[in-house]
Design a protein around this motif. Structure first.
Motif, PDB file in Angstrom:
ATOM      1  N   TYR A 160      -4.666  -1.754   2.748  1.00  0.00           N
ATOM      2  CA  TYR A 160      -4.598  -1.352   3.980  1.00  0.00           C
ATOM      3  C   TYR A 160      -5.724  -0.662   4.877  1.00  0.00           C
ATOM      4  O   TYR A 160      -5.778  -0.563   5.798  1.00  0.00           O
ATOM      5  N   VAL A 161      -6.594  -0.365   3.859  1.00  0.00           N
ATOM      6  CA  VAL A 161      -7.724   0.457   4.269  1.00  0.00           C
ATOM      7  C   VAL A 161      -9.019  -0.309   4.108  1.00  0.00           C
ATOM      8  O   VAL A 161      -9.243  -0.811   3.155  1.00  0.00           O
ATOM      9  N   PRO A 162      -9.396  -0.285   5.436  1.00  0.00           N
ATOM     10  CA  PRO A 162     -10.922  -1.115   5.253  1.00  0.00           C
ATOM     11  C   PRO A 162     -11.923  -0.101   4.705  1.00  0.00           C
ATOM     12  O   PRO A 162     -11.769   1.139   4.527  1.00  0.00           O
TER      13      PRO A 162
ATOM     14  N   CYS B 291       0.758  -1.245   0.095  1.00  0.00           N
ATOM     15  CA  CYS B 291      -0.007  -0.062   0.174  1.00  0.00           C
ATOM     16  C   CYS B 291       0.868   1.257  -0.192  1.00  0.00           C
ATOM     17  O   CYS B 291       1.521   1.158   0.776  1.00  0.00           O
ATOM     18  N   SER B 292       0.547   2.237  -0.863  1.00  0.00           N
ATOM     19  CA  SER B 292       1.569   3.164  -1.083  1.00  0.00           C
ATOM     20  C   SER B 292       0.867   4.610  -0.782  1.00  0.00           C
ATOM     21  O   SER B 292      -0.367   4.531  -1.273  1.00  0.00           O
ATOM     22  N   GLY B 293       1.379   5.518  -0.583  1.00  0.00           N
ATOM     23  CA  GLY B 293       0.803   6.850  -0.558  1.00  0.00           C
ATOM     24  C   GLY B 293       0.121   7.101   0.584  1.00  0.00           C
ATOM     25  O   GLY B 293       0.217   6.737   1.831  1.00  0.00           O
ATOM     26  N   ILE B 294      -1.085   8.175   0.601  1.00  0.00           N
ATOM     27  CA  ILE B 294      -1.777   8.652   1.454  1.00  0.00           C
ATOM     28  C   ILE B 294      -2.824   7.480   1.781  1.00  0.00           C
ATOM     29  O   ILE B 294      -3.692   7.100   0.881  1.00  0.00           O
ATOM     30  N   TRP B 295      -2.902   6.766   2.959  1.00  0.00           N
ATOM     31  CA  TRP B 295      -3.675   5.493   3.085  1.00  0.00           C
ATOM     32  C   TRP B 295      -4.529   5.991   4.437  1.00  0.00           C
ATOM     33  O   TRP B 295      -5.395   5.102   4.663  1.00  0.00           O
ATOM     34  N   GLN B 296      -4.459   7.055   5.202  1.00  0.00           N
ATOM     35  CA  GLN B 296      -5.187   7.510   6.044  1.00  0.00           C
ATOM     36  C   GLN B 296      -5.746   8.853   6.003  1.00  0.00           C
ATOM     37  O   GLN B 296      -5.471   9.625   5.187  1.00  0.00           O
ATOM     38  N   SER B 297      -6.540   9.335   6.818  1.00  0.00           N
ATOM     39  CA  SER B 297      -7.485  10.462   6.511  1.00  0.00           C
ATOM     40  C   SER B 297      -6.458  11.809   6.460  1.00  0.00           C
ATOM     41  O   SER B 297      -5.443  11.746   7.077  1.00  0.00           O
ATOM     42  N   VAL B 298      -6.848  12.856   5.836  1.00  0.00           N
ATOM     43  CA  VAL B 298      -6.543  14.201   5.678  1.00  0.00           C
ATOM     44  C   VAL B 298      -7.501  15.095   5.922  1.00  0.00           C
ATOM     45  O   VAL B 298      -8.479  15.395   5.367  1.00  0.00           O
ATOM     46  N   TRP B 299      -7.114  16.041   6.884  1.00  0.00           N
ATOM     47  CA  TRP B 299      -8.192  17.322   7.461  1.00  0.00           C
ATOM     48  C   TRP B 299      -7.304  18.549   7.728  1.00  0.00           C
ATOM     49  O   TRP B 299      -6.234  18.133   8.020  1.00  0.00           O
ATOM     50  N   ILE B 300      -8.043  19.341   7.725  1.00  0.00           N
ATOM     51  CA  ILE B 300      -7.756  20.871   8.057  1.00  0.00           C
ATOM     52  C   ILE B 300      -8.457  21.166   9.453  1.00  0.00           C
ATOM     53  O   ILE B 300      -9.496  20.661   9.583  1.00  0.00           O
ATOM     54  N   GLU B 301      -7.748  21.572  10.298  1.00  0.00           N
ATOM     55  CA  GLU B 301      -8.807  22.441  11.470  1.00  0.00           C
ATOM     56  C   GLU B 301      -8.160  23.733  11.943  1.00  0.00           C
ATOM     57  O   GLU B 301      -6.912  24.132  11.430  1.00  0.00           O
ATOM     58  N   SER B 302      -8.931  24.385  12.595  1.00  0.00           N
ATOM     59  CA  SER B 302      -8.652  25.992  13.013  1.00  0.00           C
ATOM     60  C   SER B 302      -8.138  25.715  14.492  1.00  0.00           C
ATOM     61  O   SER B 302      -8.483  24.718  15.175  1.00  0.00           O
ATOM     62  N   ALA B 303      -7.191  26.334  14.777  1.00  0.00           N
ATOM     63  CA  ALA B 303      -6.605  26.523  16.150  1.00  0.00           C
ATOM     64  C   ALA B 303      -6.166  27.824  16.700  1.00  0.00           C
ATOM     65  O   ALA B 303      -5.898  28.770  15.685  1.00  0.00           O
TER      66      ALA B 303
END
Length: 539
Positions: free
Chosen positions: A248-250, A108-120
């Motif tokens: 790798y990703v369900p 499994c290659s590359g982005i395999w879990q979540s990507v997100w933005i948030e404010s802080a």
């Protein structure tokens, strides 16, 4: 969580591109870009600016991208290098390979879990390190973006009543402790959790914890693993975490939780997460349902060899720099996963994969893990090259168990009574199914006959399972067996030895039989804790 993917295989180099717009009401806030995991090396660009670089395919990272943003759409580019087991790389890859064959699988290659933005806000919480023990003590270290030394407030909330049971103020960046009076303890039979609210300046973060203590101790003359001061026999499955549609990703959270609920329903109280690190939702589910986790460090390039110029063949092992990188990523693993109360043990090496033998690196790595996390046990070498490090004397043997016993195979060391007797892997019996439930790749199908044992009918498969669990039961009653790991949760590619088929549509076990056999293991372990119950022996 959705499994989309780029639907290609064996990508050594990849570019990922998207755009995002920051909500207008985030004006004045910092904008954080979060990645759950990228395999293996990632360089992140925002609007053409090099925002960060990250190495390690199993670990989350965050970058503050505020200074790179513009009004309207923002361009996000991620460049990924994932060599897997391409020469000359020796990196943590688990069971991934560019050349799948039986027990080694599609990478499994590359982005395999979540990507997100948030404010802080300008000062925000970056890390919670919170653990809670049987006596009600809460140990906390709260890290922030810029104001370590400021006051941080922590509240503990009883989930069942929504009542705040403790509040404490400490110093950000420094460890502090406080106490909750008479907490409900976390265990497989009663997985009670408490919510945690952490506040500093204008930032508030929500989490949770469980009160439990993992230790070891001598019980009736045998070294045992202890949960909340009591010996509980540990029994779980080898859990690969591979999926036919996402590798790798369900496909979704429900599918992932279904695997765990199946184990819990059969009576297992533990799962060994095998040389892979899962999405945080996996561990949250284990916390909530009361399923203990033995967590492996993803293995370095396993069981591959090279022919030298003098025509001798040697196993591919890490050089000094690669060994140091393995240690760095082991530290990342422990720090990232240690907040989850369900994790009870760390595994460093599996079956000698990537384990150098010119010296014994497991001793130094065990000391490293112990320093980072003294609250859990360590299985330094599960199977094969055991030189005495860690808390477990761990045997692998297929199909029959050899757990804490006066007999052993050449792939494991003799039982060491100064450590916990454990069956790190056994079982592995297989039953073939129709093409409807197989990984429909001919190369994988061709390796099915490499399964440790193939049973021709499902009745035979259940009979063999019953007999093998019966052998393990004898070893609990007679010897020093404290736990075991059955291979495995599901089929994977060319392996057909799962409780579930790879597509999760066929459950092989006779549920009533397996429930009875597993409960017998727990009862035997409990009986061995009773001083009036001696070990059985054959005359």
């Amino acid at each position: 969580m959705r499994s989309i993917g780029i639907q290609t295989t064996y990508n050594i180099y990849s570019w990922f591109s998207t755009s995002f717009t920051v909500p207008s009401n985030w004006t004045g806030s910092n904008v954080l870009l979060n990645f759950g995991a990228i395999d293996y090396e990632a360089t992140v660009f925002v609007n053409g600016h090099n925002a960060t670089f990250h190495r390690g395919g199993y670990f989350a990272f965050t970058v503050d991208v505020t200074s790179y943003l513009s009004s309207g759409a923002n361009e996000l580019l991620v460049f990924v290098h994932d060599p897997t087991d391409e020469d000359p790389y020796v990196i943590p890859i688990g069971k991934q390979t560019l050349h799948p064959s039986h027990i080694f699988y599609t990478p499994c290659s590359g982005i395999w879990q979540s990507v997100w933005i948030e404010s802080a806000p300008s000062t925000y919480i970056t890390e919670l390190d919170i653990s809670a023990s049987i006596d009600g003590t809460v140990n906390a270290t709260i890290s922030t973006s810029s104001s370590n030394g400021s006051t941080v407030s922590v509240s503990i909330v009883d989930r069942s009543s929504d009542n705040t049971v403790a509040t404490h103020s400490g110093t950000a960046g420094s460890p502090f402790t406080f106490t909750v009076s008479s907490p409900k303890l976390w265990s497989p039979s009663a997985p009670d959790l408490y919510d945690v609210v952490v506040t500093i300046d204008g930032d508030t973060v929500y989490s949770y914890t469980g009160f439990r203590t993992i230790s070891k101790g001598v019980v009736n003359g045998i070294e045992r693993p202890l949960l909340n001061g009591e010996f509980i026999f540990l029994f779980g499955t080898l859990d690969q975490g591979f999926w036919p549609d996402g590798i790798y990703v369900p496909p979704n959270r429900e599918a992932m939780v279904y695997d765990l609920q199946t184990l819990k329903n059969l009576g297992f109280n533990m799962v060994r997460k095998h040389i892979k690190v899962e999405n945080a939702l996996f561990y949250q589910a284990c916390d909530e349902m009361g399923l203990m986790v033995i967590q492996d460090m993803p293995a370095l390039r396993p069981l591959q060899s090279e022919t030298l110029s003098n025509c001798t063949v040697e196993t591919i092992l890490p050089d000094d720099a690669q060994q140091a990188e393995f240690g760095r990523q082991l530290e990342l693993l422990v720090k990232q996963q240690r907040p989850f109360p369900s994790i009870i043990t760390w595994i460093i090496y599996n079956e000698g994969w990537g384990q150098r033998l010119d010296y014994y690196p497991e001793f130094g790595l065990t000391d490293l893990v112990r320093q980072i996390d003294p609250t859990r046990l360590i299985d330094s070498t599960t199977g094969w090259y055991d030189h005495g490090a860690g808390d477990f004397s761990d045997n692998h043997h297929y199909a029959n168990p050899q757990c804490g016993s006066p007999f052993y195979s050449i792939q494991s060391s003799p039982y060491d009574p100064s450590r916990i007797g454990f069956q790190g892997e056994f079982g592995g019996i297989g039953y073939n199914v129709s093409i409807d439930h197989l990984w429909n790749v001919q190369e994988a199908i061709n390796t099915i006959n490499q399964t440790y044992e193939l049973d021709l009918t499902i009745d035979a498969w259940n009979y063999r399972g019953h007999r093998l669990l019966g052998e393990l039961l004898d070893q609990v009653k007679m010897y020093a067996c404290s736990g075991g790991v059955w291979t495995q949760t599901t089929d994977v590619e060319g392996e057909v030895n799962g409780l579930l088929t790879y597509d999760r549509r066929v459950l092989r076990p006779n549920v009533a039989q397996w429930q009875s056999d597993i409960q017998a293991l727990y009862a035997a372990g409990a009986a061995r804790s009773n001083a009036s119950t001696p070990a059985l022996s054959f005359l």
